[in-house]
Structures are given as C-alpha cells and as structure tokens.
Write a protein that holds these residues in place. Structure first.
Motif, PDB file in Angstrom:
ATOM      1  N   VAL A 158      -3.179 -40.921  47.639  1.00 23.71           N
ATOM      2  CA  VAL A 158      -3.599 -40.076  46.529  1.00 23.71           C
ATOM      3  C   VAL A 158      -3.403 -40.823  45.218  1.00 23.71           C
ATOM      4  O   VAL A 158      -2.388 -41.506  45.029  1.00 23.71           O
ATOM      5  N   GLY A 159      -4.350 -40.711  44.305  1.00 20.49           N
ATOM      6  CA  GLY A 159      -4.217 -41.296  42.982  1.00 20.49           C
ATOM      7  C   GLY A 159      -4.818 -40.390  41.936  1.00 20.49           C
ATOM      8  O   GLY A 159      -5.655 -39.527  42.244  1.00 20.49           O
ATOM      9  N   LEU A 160      -4.411 -40.554  40.684  1.00 19.04           N
ATOM     10  CA  LEU A 160      -4.876 -39.697  39.590  1.00 19.04           C
ATOM     11  C   LEU A 160      -5.076 -40.532  38.338  1.00 19.04           C
ATOM     12  O   LEU A 160      -4.276 -41.424  38.036  1.00 19.04           O
ATOM     13  N   ILE A 161      -6.134 -40.220  37.612  1.00 17.38           N
ATOM     14  CA  ILE A 161      -6.367 -40.866  36.326  1.00 17.38           C
ATOM     15  C   ILE A 161      -7.084 -39.869  35.413  1.00 17.38           C
ATOM     16  O   ILE A 161      -7.850 -39.018  35.880  1.00 17.38           O
ATOM     17  N   GLY A 162      -6.801 -39.951  34.108  1.00 20.20           N
ATOM     18  CA  GLY A 162      -7.443 -39.035  33.176  1.00 20.20           C
ATOM     19  C   GLY A 162      -7.432 -39.585  31.762  1.00 20.20           C
ATOM     20  O   GLY A 162      -6.602 -40.443  31.416  1.00 20.20           O
ATOM     21  N   PHE A 163      -8.353 -39.083  30.943  1.00 24.66           N
ATOM     22  CA  PHE A 163      -8.466 -39.510  29.555  1.00 24.66           C
ATOM     23  C   PHE A 163      -8.716 -38.292  28.678  1.00 24.66           C
ATOM     24  O   PHE A 163      -9.372 -37.336  29.099  1.00 24.66           O
ATOM     25  N   GLY A 164      -8.191 -38.340  27.452  1.00 26.23           N
ATOM     26  CA  GLY A 164      -8.389 -37.220  26.546  1.00 26.23           C
ATOM     27  C   GLY A 164      -8.406 -37.655  25.101  1.00 26.23           C
ATOM     28  O   GLY A 164      -8.032 -38.790  24.755  1.00 26.23           O
ATOM     29  N   ILE A 165      -8.849 -36.738  24.243  1.00 22.69           N
ATOM     30  CA  ILE A 165      -8.867 -36.990  22.804  1.00 22.69           C
ATOM     31  C   ILE A 165      -8.498 -35.700  22.076  1.00 22.69           C
ATOM     32  O   ILE A 165      -8.853 -34.603  22.512  1.00 22.69           O
ATOM     33  N   GLN A 166      -7.746 -35.848  21.000  1.00 24.50           N
ATOM     34  CA  GLN A 166      -7.345 -34.712  20.176  1.00 24.50           C
ATOM     35  C   GLN A 166      -7.653 -35.019  18.721  1.00 24.50           C
ATOM     36  O   GLN A 166      -7.402 -36.137  18.251  1.00 24.50           O
ATOM     37  N   HIS A 167      -8.197 -34.036  18.024  1.00 27.37           N
ATOM     38  CA  HIS A 167      -8.482 -34.229  16.597  1.00 27.37           C
ATOM     39  C   HIS A 167      -7.863 -33.085  15.805  1.00 27.37           C
ATOM     40  O   HIS A 167      -8.113 -31.907  16.075  1.00 27.37           O
ATOM     41  N   ASP A 168      -7.051 -33.451  14.839  1.00 29.66           N
ATOM     42  CA  ASP A 168      -6.342 -32.496  13.986  1.00 29.66           C
ATOM     43  C   ASP A 168      -7.170 -32.267  12.714  1.00 29.66           C
ATOM     44  O   ASP A 168      -7.252 -33.136  11.849  1.00 29.66           O
ATOM     45  N   PHE A 169      -7.785 -31.096  12.626  1.00 32.62           N
ATOM     46  CA  PHE A 169      -8.652 -30.805  11.485  1.00 32.62           C
ATOM     47  C   PHE A 169      -7.873 -30.659  10.180  1.00 32.62           C
ATOM     48  O   PHE A 169      -8.394 -30.939   9.096  1.00 32.62           O
ATOM     49  N   THR A 170      -6.620 -30.219  10.254  1.00 31.44           N
ATOM     50  CA  THR A 170      -5.837 -30.028   9.028  1.00 31.44           C
ATOM     51  C   THR A 170      -5.485 -31.349   8.360  1.00 31.44           C
ATOM     52  O   THR A 170      -5.135 -31.368   7.176  1.00 31.44           O
ATOM     53  N   LYS A 171      -5.609 -32.456   9.090  1.00 34.87           N
ATOM     54  CA  LYS A 171      -5.333 -33.762   8.491  1.00 34.87           C
ATOM     55  C   LYS A 171      -6.381 -34.127   7.445  1.00 34.87           C
ATOM     56  O   LYS A 171      -6.171 -35.017   6.622  1.00 34.87           O
ATOM     57  N   LEU A 172      -7.505 -33.442   7.486  1.00 36.10           N
ATOM     58  CA  LEU A 172      -8.577 -33.717   6.538  1.00 36.10           C
ATOM     59  C   LEU A 172      -8.419 -32.952   5.233  1.00 36.10           C
ATOM     60  O   LEU A 172      -9.152 -33.190   4.269  1.00 36.10           O
ATOM     61  N   LEU A 173      -7.443 -32.034   5.199  1.00 37.56           N
ATOM     62  CA  LEU A 173      -7.259 -31.193   4.022  1.00 37.56           C
ATOM     63  C   LEU A 173      -6.281 -31.836   3.042  1.00 37.56           C
ATOM     64  O   LEU A 173      -5.286 -32.458   3.458  1.00 37.56           O
ATOM     65  N   PRO A 174      -6.505 -31.674   1.756  1.00 33.52           N
ATOM     66  CA  PRO A 174      -5.588 -32.249   0.759  1.00 33.52           C
ATOM     67  C   PRO A 174      -4.166 -31.698   0.871  1.00 33.52           C
ATOM     68  O   PRO A 174      -3.207 -32.394   0.569  1.00 33.52           O
ATOM     69  N   ALA A 175      -4.051 -30.450   1.324  1.00 34.31           N
ATOM     70  CA  ALA A 175      -2.730 -29.809   1.396  1.00 34.31           C
ATOM     71  C   ALA A 175      -2.072 -29.969   2.764  1.00 34.31           C
ATOM     72  O   ALA A 175      -1.159 -29.224   3.114  1.00 34.31           O
ATOM     73  N   ASP A 176      -2.531 -30.943   3.545  1.00 33.62           N
ATOM     74  CA  ASP A 176      -2.003 -31.117   4.904  1.00 33.62           C
ATOM     75  C   ASP A 176      -0.479 -31.237   4.936  1.00 33.62           C
ATOM     76  O   ASP A 176       0.185 -30.682   5.807  1.00 33.62           O
ATOM     77  N   LYS A 177       0.113 -31.960   3.975  1.00 31.02           N
ATOM     78  CA  LYS A 177       1.557 -32.212   3.984  1.00 31.02           C
ATOM     79  C   LYS A 177       2.379 -30.942   3.779  1.00 31.02           C
ATOM     80  O   LYS A 177       3.535 -30.874   4.192  1.00 31.02           O
ATOM     81  N   VAL A 178       1.791 -29.941   3.156  1.00 36.59           N
ATOM     82  CA  VAL A 178       2.557 -28.733   2.862  1.00 36.59           C
ATOM     83  C   VAL A 178       2.164 -27.544   3.734  1.00 36.59           C
ATOM     84  O   VAL A 178       2.847 -26.524   3.733  1.00 36.59           O
ATOM     85  N   LEU A 179       1.089 -27.668   4.484  1.00 41.53           N
ATOM     86  CA  LEU A 179       0.676 -26.576   5.364  1.00 41.53           C
ATOM     87  C   LEU A 179       1.717 -26.374   6.466  1.00 41.53           C
ATOM     88  O   LEU A 179       2.199 -27.353   7.061  1.00 41.53           O
ATOM     89  N   PRO A 180       2.077 -25.119   6.812  1.00 41.39           N
ATOM     90  CA  PRO A 180       3.095 -24.876   7.843  1.00 41.39           C
ATOM     91  C   PRO A 180       2.560 -24.974   9.261  1.00 41.39           C
ATOM     92  O   PRO A 180       3.324 -24.964  10.214  1.00 41.39           O
TER      93      PRO A 180
END
Length: 338
Positions: free
Chosen positions: A183-205
């Motif tokens: 048995v073997g397993l392999i997988g790939f994924g991608i994640q994108h953080d939309f809040t990183k595009l906002l100017p207030a990203d550093k202060v958003l909770p």
C-alpha cells in the motif's frame, strides 16, 4: 494487522474473511458475482474517500514565505452506529442464480464489508445437461463482525509558505509491504489566505482561506499464496482518488487557536480483480474467468470541520472532528517554523 490493512486499503475483505468465499461468489456466475461484490464493497470504498478528504489544514492563516510545517497525521472514521452502511438489500429477483435458503425469493438485508450479519445462507441452482445442480454457501460478514467499527489512516504531511498568502502541501506514505499486500499514498494540496491581501491583515483577529487537496491511495494484493480458488496470477489492484475543496476560517492568537471549515469531497475507487480463476463448485464448476471484473465506486458529499490547534514554539498539536457521510476524527503532531 495485515488483514485489517488489506481490508481498508484494497477493499477485499470478502476475499480474506474466509478461504472459500471467493470461490462461492464466482460459483454464482460472473454477472451475479460482480453485482454482489459491488454492493458489498461500496460502503467501504465510500468510507475511505471521506477518511482521506480530511487533515489538509489546521489553520486558515497561511504560512509566510519560507515558513514550513511537517506533520504526522492520523484519521479514524467511525461507522459503529451507521446501520445503513452495514447492510444492503439483496433481492433474489435482481440476480440470475442466487437465492436465499430461508424464505427464497424474498429480499432481505445482508452484510456489507462494514457489517456484522452472519449466518445468511444462499444457494445457486442451475440446469446442466438436464440435471439440476445446487450449491449452498454462507454470505460473508464484514469488519463489524470482527469487532472493528472504524477505518484508520495515517501519513506524513508537509506545508511550505510561498508569496502572497499561498501555501503548498504534500502528503506521503511510502510503499509498505505486508506479506502479500502493498500500500502507498501520495497527495498534493494548495491553500490561499485571502486576508493576506488586505491592508489590515496584521490586525485582523481571523484569517479566511480556500484549500484544495488531492490524495491517491494505491495498492495490490497477491492472491497466489491464499489459494482461494484454482488459477494463475491472481491478484487485486486497487486505487482510490479523493479531491477536497474547502473554505476555512480560524483565529490568529499566539498559542491556542480555533478553526472551522466547510468543504466538498469527491472521489472514485477502482478495484480490479485480475488473473485466471477456475470455479470448482456449483453449477458453474469448470468455468474459467480471465480478469473477471472491475469495480468502480464514485462518492461525493459536503463536509464540515471544527478543530483547535496548540502552538508552543517549534511544536504544535491539533485535533479536529469532521462531519460528513462518515464522521472522522483527526489528530496531528506538527513541527514547524514561522
């Protein structure tokens, strides 16, 4: 352990439960054997698809450029109370040769690969050269019948941060051999953080992300040493592919965080019965089948996730619960930077 892994990853519990089950099923004829096997294995394939659709994230806050995390992830999908997945209705009117010994001609519940119903006897009857031949045998039970009410999995997963809130992921289980199975397993994924595009990203909770992940499990099981039925080059090749598309939200606190997600899982399993098989019992005795059949199961559904993550410097620990057609508990031990 080898038997359990074979059941889970290769979907052939019907074959390993008893030394004569496969001969019995093929004794019913190829069309009946394929129909029964498909219904029997379907819930097991479905549970694996949902199981492998989890564990792709433990936060919505994507790692910055150069940030990484290596995780050991374990999943358990339970089905103890899922009676609808433990049984299926076998209607003799839908089969050419199979009927019940008790109350023939009447449809009834029988065990799937996840079930625990035992002692159900059926018979196969056919006219051969003017003579009625009849063979009686017991249908196989499933995992619950052996005291197993869950489907486990485990793998190593790595995540690396890129620019502009994007993070790539990979999961891996090296090819493992268990006597006649691998048995073997392999997988790939991608994640994108939309809040990183906002100017207030550093202060958003909170952070909000989208995650896409793909997982493939492949395995084979050599039936040569099992000697279940006469023949040559007998083996099972199986492959299960799972895609997951999720929206994720999480808090952004220094030590303890909480996250949740809503996702869509879709997948397909393909199990090929390969080799030469010579039936030695019943009306179809002396019949020879080459690569008898292939079973395909497609699965899709909505899932929900709620979890928490503890971060203590380089060490992190997360736990989550995933709601879906098969509920799955996931635990991850993580080591990361940034």
């Amino acid at each position: 352990m080898r038997k359990l892994l074979t059941l889970i990853f290769l979907g052939c519990s019907m074959i390993t439960t008893s030394q004569v089950d496969f001969n019995n099923v093929l004794a019913a004829g190829l069309e009946d054997a394929e129909k029964f096997t498909t219904d029997y294995l379907s819930p097991l394939s479905e549970s694996v698809v949902y199981n492998m659709g989890t564990g792709w994230y433990n936060t919505a806050d994507a790692k910055p450029l150069g940030g990484f995390e290596i995780s050991i992830v374990g999943n358990i999908s339970g089905f103890k109370n899922k009676q609808d997945k433990k049984v299926f209705i076998l209607d003799p009117n839908d089969y050419q040769n199979i009927d019940f010994v008790e109350n023939p001609g009447v449809a009834r519940e029988v065990s799937t690969a996840l079930g625990d119903i035992k002692g159900v006897e059926v018979f196969v009857e056919s006219q051969v050269a003017g003579v009625t031949l009849r063979e009686t045998f017991e249908l196989p039970s499933g995992l619950s019948g052996e005291g197993v009410d869950f489907v486990p999995s485990g793998y190593v997963q790595a995540s690396v941060g890129l620019i502009k809130g994007t993070e790539i992921k990979a999961r891996f289980l090296p090819k493992m051999n268990f006597k006649d199975a691998s048995v073997g397993l392999i997988g790939f994924g991608i994640q994108h953080d939309f809040t990183k595009l906002l100017p207030a990203d550093k202060v958003l909770p909170v952070a909000i992300s989208a995650v896409i992940g793909y997982t493939n499990i492949s395995g084979d099981y050599d039936l040569t040493n099992a000697k279940l039925i006469e023949g040559e080059n007998q083996r099972i090749d199986a492959s299960i592919n799972t895609w997951v598309f999720s929206g994720v939200v999480s808090t952004k606190l220094p030590i303890i965080n909480f996250y949740g997600g809503l996702g869509y899982v879709t997948g397909k399993s393909v199990t090929d019965i390969l080799g030469t098989y010579r039936v030695t019992r019943g009306p179809f005795a002396s019949e020879t089948y080459e690569d008898p059949f292939s079973i395909t199961k497609k699965v899709s559904g909505v899932t929900g996730t709620i979890g928490t993550k503890l971060k203590l410097g380089f060490f992190r620990l997360n736990a989550e619960y995933n709601l879906g057609e098969f509920n799955t508990a996931t635990v991850g031990v993580n080591f990361g930077f940034r």
